[in-house]
Design a protein around this motif. Structure first.
Motif, PDB file in Angstrom:
ATOM      1  N   GLN A  87       0.829  -1.204   0.000  1.00 11.98           N
ATOM      2  CA  GLN A  87       0.000   0.000   0.000  1.00 11.98           C
ATOM      3  C   GLN A  87       0.867   1.259   0.000  1.00 11.98           C
ATOM      4  O   GLN A  87       0.574   2.227  -0.714  1.00 11.98           O
ATOM      5  CB  GLN A  87      -0.934  -0.012   1.213  1.00 11.98           C
ATOM      6  CG  GLN A  87      -1.986  -1.107   1.151  1.00 11.98           C
ATOM      7  CD  GLN A  87      -2.719  -1.311   2.470  1.00 11.98           C
ATOM      8  OE1 GLN A  87      -2.275  -0.847   3.522  1.00 11.98           O
ATOM      9  NE2 GLN A  87      -3.841  -2.001   2.423  1.00 11.98           N
ATOM     10  N   SER A 186      -5.073   7.211   6.595  1.00 13.04           N
ATOM     11  CA  SER A 186      -6.247   6.416   6.225  1.00 13.04           C
ATOM     12  C   SER A 186      -7.025   7.080   5.093  1.00 13.04           C
ATOM     13  O   SER A 186      -7.593   6.401   4.229  1.00 13.04           O
ATOM     14  CB  SER A 186      -7.160   6.195   7.430  1.00 13.04           C
ATOM     15  OG  SER A 186      -7.749   7.415   7.859  1.00 13.04           O
ATOM     16  N   LEU A 189      -5.114   6.504   1.796  1.00 16.54           N
ATOM     17  CA  LEU A 189      -5.317   5.150   1.290  1.00 16.54           C
ATOM     18  C   LEU A 189      -6.679   5.030   0.605  1.00 16.54           C
ATOM     19  O   LEU A 189      -6.805   4.362  -0.429  1.00 16.54           O
ATOM     20  CB  LEU A 189      -5.197   4.135   2.428  1.00 16.54           C
ATOM     21  CG  LEU A 189      -5.165   2.666   2.026  1.00 16.54           C
ATOM     22  CD1 LEU A 189      -4.011   2.366   1.079  1.00 16.54           C
ATOM     23  CD2 LEU A 189      -5.078   1.772   3.266  1.00 16.54           C
ATOM     24  N   LYS A 190      -7.678   5.682   1.142  1.00 23.22           N
ATOM     25  CA  LYS A 190      -8.999   5.664   0.512  1.00 23.22           C
ATOM     26  C   LYS A 190      -8.950   6.317  -0.867  1.00 23.22           C
ATOM     27  O   LYS A 190      -9.563   5.830  -1.826  1.00 23.22           O
ATOM     28  CB  LYS A 190     -10.025   6.381   1.383  1.00 23.22           C
ATOM     29  CG  LYS A 190     -11.439   6.339   0.809  1.00 23.22           C
ATOM     30  CD  LYS A 190     -12.439   7.047   1.686  1.00 23.22           C
ATOM     31  CE  LYS A 190     -13.858   6.892   1.134  1.00 23.22           C
ATOM     32  NZ  LYS A 190     -14.009   7.374  -0.239  1.00 23.22           N
ATOM     33  N   PHE A 193      -7.338   3.789  -3.205  1.00 20.63           N
ATOM     34  CA  PHE A 193      -8.254   2.695  -3.527  1.00 20.63           C
ATOM     35  C   PHE A 193      -9.404   3.164  -4.413  1.00 20.63           C
ATOM     36  O   PHE A 193      -9.898   2.400  -5.244  1.00 20.63           O
ATOM     37  CB  PHE A 193      -8.786   2.068  -2.243  1.00 20.63           C
ATOM     38  CG  PHE A 193      -7.826   1.114  -1.573  1.00 20.63           C
ATOM     39  CD1 PHE A 193      -6.593   0.822  -2.133  1.00 20.63           C
ATOM     40  CD2 PHE A 193      -8.164   0.507  -0.368  1.00 20.63           C
ATOM     41  CE1 PHE A 193      -5.705  -0.057  -1.516  1.00 20.63           C
ATOM     42  CE2 PHE A 193      -7.291  -0.375   0.251  1.00 20.63           C
ATOM     43  CZ  PHE A 193      -6.063  -0.663  -0.323  1.00 20.63           C
ATOM     44  N   ASP A 194      -9.834   4.392  -4.253  1.00 19.88           N
ATOM     45  CA  ASP A 194     -10.859   4.931  -5.156  1.00 19.88           C
ATOM     46  C   ASP A 194     -10.341   5.012  -6.589  1.00 19.88           C
ATOM     47  O   ASP A 194     -11.101   4.913  -7.550  1.00 19.88           O
ATOM     48  CB  ASP A 194     -11.299   6.331  -4.696  1.00 19.88           C
ATOM     49  CG  ASP A 194     -12.190   6.299  -3.462  1.00 19.88           C
ATOM     50  OD1 ASP A 194     -12.694   5.220  -3.127  1.00 19.88           O
ATOM     51  OD2 ASP A 194     -12.355   7.359  -2.824  1.00 19.88           O
ATOM     52  N   GLY A 197      -8.879   0.679  -7.023  1.00 20.34           N
ATOM     53  CA  GLY A 197      -9.591  -0.434  -6.398  1.00 20.34           C
ATOM     54  C   GLY A 197      -8.865  -0.919  -5.154  1.00 20.34           C
ATOM     55  O   GLY A 197      -7.657  -0.734  -4.997  1.00 20.34           O
ATOM     56  N   SER A 198      -9.610  -1.542  -4.256  1.00 21.09           N
ATOM     57  CA  SER A 198      -9.017  -2.059  -3.020  1.00 21.09           C
ATOM     58  C   SER A 198      -8.159  -3.283  -3.311  1.00 21.09           C
ATOM     59  O   SER A 198      -8.522  -4.123  -4.141  1.00 21.09           O
ATOM     60  CB  SER A 198     -10.121  -2.430  -2.023  1.00 21.09           C
ATOM     61  OG  SER A 198     -10.887  -1.295  -1.671  1.00 21.09           O
ATOM     62  N   HIS A 199      -7.019  -3.370  -2.629  1.00 21.77           N
ATOM     63  CA  HIS A 199      -6.108  -4.504  -2.782  1.00 21.77           C
ATOM     64  C   HIS A 199      -5.717  -5.002  -1.390  1.00 21.77           C
ATOM     65  O   HIS A 199      -5.466  -4.193  -0.483  1.00 21.77           O
ATOM     66  CB  HIS A 199      -4.850  -4.104  -3.553  1.00 21.77           C
ATOM     67  CG  HIS A 199      -5.088  -3.868  -5.011  1.00 21.77           C
ATOM     68  ND1 HIS A 199      -5.891  -2.865  -5.484  1.00 21.77           N
ATOM     69  CD2 HIS A 199      -4.620  -4.528  -6.119  1.00 21.77           C
ATOM     70  CE1 HIS A 199      -5.911  -2.901  -6.808  1.00 21.77           C
ATOM     71  NE2 HIS A 199      -5.153  -3.903  -7.208  1.00 21.77           N
ATOM     72  N   TYR A 200      -5.621  -6.328  -1.254  1.00 28.57           N
ATOM     73  CA  TYR A 200      -5.356  -6.934   0.049  1.00 28.57           C
ATOM     74  C   TYR A 200      -4.182  -7.905  -0.075  1.00 28.57           C
ATOM     75  O   TYR A 200      -4.098  -8.670  -1.025  1.00 28.57           O
ATOM     76  CB  TYR A 200      -6.607  -7.646   0.554  1.00 28.57           C
ATOM     77  CG  TYR A 200      -7.800  -6.734   0.600  1.00 28.57           C
ATOM     78  CD1 TYR A 200      -7.991  -5.858   1.661  1.00 28.57           C
ATOM     79  CD2 TYR A 200      -8.726  -6.706  -0.456  1.00 28.57           C
ATOM     80  CE1 TYR A 200      -9.075  -4.989   1.689  1.00 28.57           C
ATOM     81  CE2 TYR A 200      -9.805  -5.843  -0.432  1.00 28.57           C
ATOM     82  CZ  TYR A 200      -9.969  -4.976   0.639  1.00 28.57           C
ATOM     83  OH  TYR A 200     -11.030  -4.115   0.652  1.00 28.57           O
ATOM     84  N   THR A 269      -7.805  -8.547  -5.017  1.00 29.87           N
ATOM     85  CA  THR A 269      -8.834  -7.527  -4.823  1.00 29.87           C
ATOM     86  C   THR A 269      -9.989  -8.062  -3.976  1.00 29.87           C
ATOM     87  O   THR A 269     -10.938  -7.328  -3.701  1.00 29.87           O
ATOM     88  CB  THR A 269      -9.379  -7.033  -6.182  1.00 29.87           C
ATOM     89  OG1 THR A 269      -9.917  -8.147  -6.898  1.00 29.87           O
ATOM     90  CG2 THR A 269      -8.273  -6.377  -7.003  1.00 29.87           C
ATOM     91  N   LYS A 271     -10.901  -9.368  -0.429  1.00 28.03           N
ATOM     92  CA  LYS A 271     -10.451  -9.470   0.961  1.00 28.03           C
ATOM     93  C   LYS A 271     -10.762 -10.831   1.555  1.00 28.03           C
ATOM     94  O   LYS A 271      -9.964 -11.393   2.323  1.00 28.03           O
ATOM     95  CB  LYS A 271     -11.116  -8.368   1.787  1.00 28.03           C
ATOM     96  CG  LYS A 271     -10.616  -8.267   3.217  1.00 28.03           C
ATOM     97  CD  LYS A 271     -11.264  -7.091   3.939  1.00 28.03           C
ATOM     98  CE  LYS A 271     -10.713  -6.929   5.344  1.00 28.03           C
ATOM     99  NZ  LYS A 271     -11.340  -5.759   6.044  1.00 28.03           N
TER     100      LYS A 271
END
Length: 287
Positions: A87, A186, A189-190, A193-194, A197-200, A269, A271
């Protein structure tokens, strides 16, 4: 808040940022080769748990963590939550491209984030993938005059500086990112991700016994159709065994070069699929 992990990073942020409105609180800021309150001076949990708690207790905006020789940097957010190394790499690349408006190649090891390929497409910059280690990243940075280079361990290098990991500079760039956008970690990071896309991400290190070559052959011959319920779309065996997945994520199985340990990594992507992917990876590795 700064956690110098009893190493060479002690004092630098205080010295560089003093005299203004920024208040710097340091912990673990004297030399101590026993490294109390942590297993080892690597800027990942659980080694940084004391620093994460201190961030919340002191109502700090961010935690900067440097490892023993300060060539790697870790980040904790304002809520005491660790921002993982992948991240942070994505955030620093986004900062360079979007906030500083710089352009240039991105160099990444195959064990780090696919968010960089997505940023490369969005900002029309090339992304080069190398084997694991700065012995591969640095030459590629020089060859391509890269904007940023990095690896999964939390080491990042930047154009205009030496082509080597620099935890102090990485931390300063992250602080500048926060100041320019007036956002806490935080919130940054949003924003990332916007954009992509969210990555885990997660990783498991396991010891093994027996012959390495036979294990490598078994992994190569496994040819799984799916991993963690996701379709396998390709295999990269440049440095370990990286199985590309249908969501743009991946599973990497890689042998340590110095000890009998197999590292199993994933980024996805989904979680809810992280642990399933890792468990399938352990099975493929015969663990």
């Amino acid at each position: 808040m700064v956690d110098a992990m009893w190493g060479n990073g002690a004092g630098w942020f205080t010295r560089l940022l003093s005299g203004g409105k920024t208040e710097v609180i340091e912990i673990h800021n004297t030399r101590n080769p026993i490294f109390p309150e942590m297993k080892r001076p690597e800027p990942i949990p659980p080694n940084i748990n004391v620093g994460l708690k201190a961030t919340v207790d002191n109502k700090a905006d961010v935690l900067l963590i440097t490892d023993g020789d300060a060539d790697r940097v870790g980040i904790g957010d304002e809520n005491g939550v660790f921002v993982n190394q992948l991240q942070v790499f994505g955030l620093l690349a986004y900062y360079m491209l979007e906030v500083r408006k710089e352009r240039g190649a991105i160099v990444k090891t195959l064990s780090t984030t696919s968010m960089l390929e997505k940023l490369g497409k969005l900002y029309d910059v090339p992304v080069y993938e190398t084997g694991v280690g700065f012995k591969y990243v640095a030459p590629k940075m020089l060859e391509t005059d890269a904007l940023i280079g990095g690896e999964e361990s939390g080491g990042y290098a930047f154009r205009g500086n030496v082509p080597e990991r620099d935890g102090i500079l990485g931390g300063l760039y992250f602080l500048d990112f926060m100041v320019r956008l007036n956002k806490k970690p935080s919130e940054l990071l949003k924003i990332l991700f916007d954009k992509v896309g969210s990555h885990y991400y997660d990783r498991i290190d396991s010891s093994f016994s027996g012959d390495r070559a036979s294990r490598e052959k078994a992994i190569m011959d496994a040819k799984p159709a799916t991993i963690g319920g996701l379709k396998v779309t390709g295999l990269n065996s440049t440095d370990g065994f990286k199985f590309n997945l249908e969501d743009g994520g991946w599973l990497l199985i890689r042998f340590s070069g110095t000890e009998p340990i197999i590292r199993v990594y994933t980024e996805t992507t989904h979680k809810d699929k992280v642990q399933a992917i890792l468990q399938d990876g352990l099975k493929i590795a015969g663990l």
